[in-house]
Design a protein around this motif. Sequence first.
Motif, short mmCIF file in Angstrom:
data_model
loop_
_atom_site.label_atom_id
_atom_site.label_comp_id
_atom_site.label_asym_id
_atom_site.label_seq_id
_atom_site.Cartn_x
_atom_site.Cartn_y
_atom_site.Cartn_z
N SER A 9 0.97 -1.28 -0.08
CA SER A 9 0.09 0.05 0.32
C SER A 9 1.21 0.99 -0.08
CB SER A 9 -1.07 0.06 1.47
OG SER A 9 -1.69 -0.91 1.20
N VAL A 12 2.95 1.43 -3.60
CA VAL A 12 2.17 2.13 -4.54
C VAL A 12 1.52 3.52 -3.57
CG1 VAL A 12 -0.20 2.49 -5.32
CG2 VAL A 12 1.10 -0.18 -4.94
N ILE A 34 -6.95 3.19 -2.17
CA ILE A 34 -5.82 2.00 -1.65
C ILE A 34 -5.89 1.77 -0.13
CG2 ILE A 34 -3.24 1.95 -1.38
CD1 ILE A 34 -4.15 2.94 -4.30
N VAL A 51 4.74 -0.55 -10.66
CA VAL A 51 3.55 0.70 -10.73
C VAL A 51 4.40 1.66 -11.87
CG1 VAL A 51 2.31 2.03 -9.14
CG2 VAL A 51 3.43 -0.26 -8.13
N LEU A 72 -5.84 -0.57 -5.58
CA LEU A 72 -5.34 -2.03 -4.59
C LEU A 72 -6.19 -2.44 -3.13
CD1 LEU A 72 -1.91 -2.35 -4.64
CD2 LEU A 72 -2.32 -1.19 -2.21
N PHE A 81 -3.77 -4.89 -8.35
CA PHE A 81 -3.65 -3.95 -8.02
C PHE A 81 -3.96 -3.53 -9.42
CE2 PHE A 81 -0.03 -1.31 -10.42
CZ PHE A 81 -0.94 -0.16 -9.80
#
Length: 122
Positions: A9, A12, A34, A51, A72, A81
């Motif tokens: 998390s 990202v 997220i 990513v 996510l 994702f």
Amino acid sequence: MIYTEINVSEAVENVILTMEAVIFEKHISLGYEIEPDLTARGNSEQIKQVVMILLENAIKYTNPKGSINITLKKQLIDILFSVANTGEGISSEHLEKIFDRFYRMDQSRVRKYGVSYCQSHH
């Protein structure tokens, strides 16, 4: 390569933060959801790199004043994702080849960017 328990998390979110200015400059709206504290065993830099590549592609192929949506979330035992964008999309004839290394849907783009690509064999 060092594999550890990483907070996916956070990884990202960090990439999104670094790309927000570019997205804003291109007048693309960004939405993201997220789920916090999702962890996986892996390499943080590799996760961020993947990513980043997906987000850069989404930016490149989003229409002007279009939008990008990132999610996510936990799905059963996996982490899902997703990067979605508005734009012309990929026609069905090209879908089966999107994971071929260096495959480009529009070969004129290859000439336009002056880069030569080769097809890899798996």
